[in-house]
Design a protein around this motif. Structure first.
Motif, PDB file in Angstrom:
ATOM      1  N   SER A  65       0.710  -1.851  -0.035  1.00  0.00           N
ATOM      2  CA  SER A  65       0.120   0.257  -0.004  1.00  0.00           C
ATOM      3  C   SER A  65       0.743   1.494  -0.046  1.00  0.00           C
ATOM      4  CB  SER A  65      -0.753   0.444   1.015  1.00  0.00           C
ATOM      5  OG  SER A  65      -2.080  -1.007   1.482  1.00  0.00           O
ATOM      6  N   LEU A  68       2.565   1.628  -3.120  1.00  0.00           N
ATOM      7  CA  LEU A  68       1.452   2.543  -4.342  1.00  0.00           C
ATOM      8  C   LEU A  68       1.255   3.950  -4.041  1.00  0.00           C
ATOM      9  CD1 LEU A  68      -0.586   2.002  -7.044  1.00  0.00           C
ATOM     10  CD2 LEU A  68      -2.123   0.887  -5.503  1.00  0.00           C
ATOM     11  N   ILE A  69       0.397   4.248  -2.292  1.00  0.00           N
ATOM     12  CA  ILE A  69       0.742   5.826  -2.189  1.00  0.00           C
ATOM     13  C   ILE A  69       1.820   6.659  -2.912  1.00  0.00           C
ATOM     14  CG2 ILE A  69       0.723   7.103  -0.550  1.00  0.00           C
ATOM     15  CD1 ILE A  69      -0.669   4.723   1.117  1.00  0.00           C
ATOM     16  N   ILE A  72       1.573   7.162  -6.789  1.00  0.00           N
ATOM     17  CA  ILE A  72       0.473   7.719  -7.176  1.00  0.00           C
ATOM     18  C   ILE A  72       0.641   9.469  -6.966  1.00  0.00           C
ATOM     19  CG2 ILE A  72      -1.716   8.469  -6.688  1.00  0.00           C
ATOM     20  CD1 ILE A  72      -2.528   5.635  -6.229  1.00  0.00           C
ATOM     21  N   VAL A 228      -5.102   9.940  -0.604  1.00  0.00           N
ATOM     22  CA  VAL A 228      -4.772   9.154  -1.680  1.00  0.00           C
ATOM     23  C   VAL A 228      -4.351   7.292  -0.846  1.00  0.00           C
ATOM     24  CG1 VAL A 228      -2.468   7.856  -2.281  1.00  0.00           C
ATOM     25  CG2 VAL A 228      -3.916  10.366  -3.604  1.00  0.00           C
ATOM     26  N   ALA A 229      -4.005   7.492  -0.014  1.00  0.00           N
ATOM     27  CA  ALA A 229      -4.118   6.774   1.367  1.00  0.00           C
ATOM     28  C   ALA A 229      -5.364   5.728   1.804  1.00  0.00           C
ATOM     29  CB  ALA A 229      -3.203   7.150   2.887  1.00  0.00           C
ATOM     30  N   VAL A 232      -6.439   3.677  -1.789  1.00  0.00           N
ATOM     31  CA  VAL A 232      -5.419   2.804  -1.557  1.00  0.00           C
ATOM     32  C   VAL A 232      -5.592   1.251  -0.485  1.00  0.00           C
ATOM     33  CG1 VAL A 232      -3.159   1.804  -1.552  1.00  0.00           C
ATOM     34  CG2 VAL A 232      -3.540   3.999  -2.529  1.00  0.00           C
ATOM     35  N   LEU A 235      -8.500  -0.597  -1.457  1.00  0.00           N
ATOM     36  CA  LEU A 235      -8.439  -0.544  -2.943  1.00  0.00           C
ATOM     37  C   LEU A 235      -7.786  -2.483  -2.043  1.00  0.00           C
ATOM     38  CD1 LEU A 235      -7.602  -1.244  -6.058  1.00  0.00           C
ATOM     39  CD2 LEU A 235      -5.617  -0.097  -5.754  1.00  0.00           C
ATOM     40  N   PHE A 236      -6.738  -2.346  -1.394  1.00  0.00           N
ATOM     41  CA  PHE A 236      -5.618  -3.746  -0.698  1.00  0.00           C
ATOM     42  C   PHE A 236      -7.041  -4.471   0.454  1.00  0.00           C
ATOM     43  CE2 PHE A 236      -2.471  -1.608  -2.914  1.00  0.00           C
ATOM     44  CZ  PHE A 236      -1.463  -2.997  -2.689  1.00  0.00           C
ATOM     45  N   SER A 250       0.103   8.059   6.783  1.00  0.00           N
ATOM     46  CA  SER A 250       0.579   8.945   5.002  1.00  0.00           C
ATOM     47  C   SER A 250      -0.162  10.801   5.837  1.00  0.00           C
ATOM     48  CB  SER A 250      -0.492   8.392   4.396  1.00  0.00           C
ATOM     49  OG  SER A 250       0.384   6.948   4.113  1.00  0.00           O
TER      50      SER A 250
END
Length: 295
Positions: A65, A68-69, A72, A228-229, A232, A235-236, A250
């Motif tokens: 995660s 990916l953060i 992005i 964003v965190a 994400v 998403l996970f 974050s």
């Protein structure tokens, strides 16, 4: 919220002592920084991984995660730099201040105070990913060097080897002789107060000022990054403490070590220093809101 404000008071008190010490007894930031980077922080990471009860799946999910953060946020900075035609030094500075949250000096103690040992375990995993980015990848991006040279630099840091040692002791269920594990634990406990004192020392020598850059950079670090965190994390399929720690870490202000990297490898050190102060002060308002929303 009462627990959070108690944590803020405790953290702020130690930071204030560091600022006072810097102006009264000439406490040197370099000595504290070296002590933290080369001894105390590695001990904290090694001890945390050695004793962790966090599942392998949770640890991997947090690290993926975080990766990916970072990707992005890098894309957002690239787009802003391109369309706003920002100077190269400004782009580098914005990249550094957006990608590097203060999840060590401030994040670890704040999460330890508010979310306990279980939260701290997850925060250490996040910090490992952030440390690799801080010491291995960001210098290469700022200086224009290859990622391989950045990776070689990372391997020279004791933090990486402390991480591997902690993981090895944990997975193989090895016991250290002569109560060495107790000694390492004691060193690790010293990492958090020393880091907060260091933050106070460094803030005491930073001139405060807020302009358009500092305002925009602060919004990216304290507003866009946690959003964003959160996306994400969903998403996970992260939930509970995993998601809380991911978002909270974050949402931290700009890492103090950012000024060192920008000065050494490229960027506007004055703007970065001001952004560190601005985000640190503003986070006293933004972090309680994030904690409240996540409760």
């Amino acid at each position: 919220m009462i627990a959070f404000f108690s944590a803020i008071v405790s953290v702020s008190f130690i930071i204030l002592l560091g600022a006072i010490a810097a102006r009264t007894i000439s406490l040197e930031a370099k000595a504290l920084s070296q002590l933290s980077v080369y001894i105390l922080a590695p001990a904290l990471v090694a001890d945390g991984l050695y004793r962790t009860t966090l599942s392998f799946q949770s640890a991997i999910s947090i690290l993926l995660s975080f990766a990916l953060i970072s990707v992005i946020l890098y894309g957002i900075i690239w787009i802003l730099g391109y369309y706003l035609k920002l100077p190269i030094l400004t782009r580098k500075s914005l990249l550094a201040t957006t990608l590097l949250p203060n999840n060590g000096n401030l994040g670890l103690p704040l999460i330890a105070f508010t979310l306990g040992d279980a939260g701290l375990e997850r925060a250490i995993i996040y910090m490992i990913g952030s440390s690799i980015l801080l010491f291995g990848i960001i210098p290469a991006l700022l200086a224009g060097h290859s990622l391989s040279s950045g990776f070689r630099f990372t391997l020279k840091l004791p933090l990486v080897w402390a991480m591997l040692a902690g993981l090895g002791l944990h997975f193989f269920d090895l016991k250290l002789p002569f109560q060495l594990d107790t000694a390492i634990a004691q060193l690790g406990k010293a990492a958090i107060p020393i880091a907060l004192l260091l933050l106070g020392v460094q803030l005491a020598s930073t001139r405060f000022g807020v302009g358009r850059y500092e305002t925009g950079a602060s919004c990216l670090r304290l507003g866009v990054a946690p959003l964003v965190a959160y996306g994400v994390g969903k998403l996970f399929h992260l939930t509970g403490l995993d998601l809380q720690v991911l978002v909270l870490q974050s949402a931290m202000p700009v890492a103090v070590n950012t000024i060192v990297l920008v000065t050494e490898f490229g960027g506007d050190s004055v703007k970065v220093a001001r952004t560190i102060v601005t985000t640190t002060l503003a986070s006293l308002l933004t972090i309680p809101c994030i904690l409240w929303l996540g409760s």
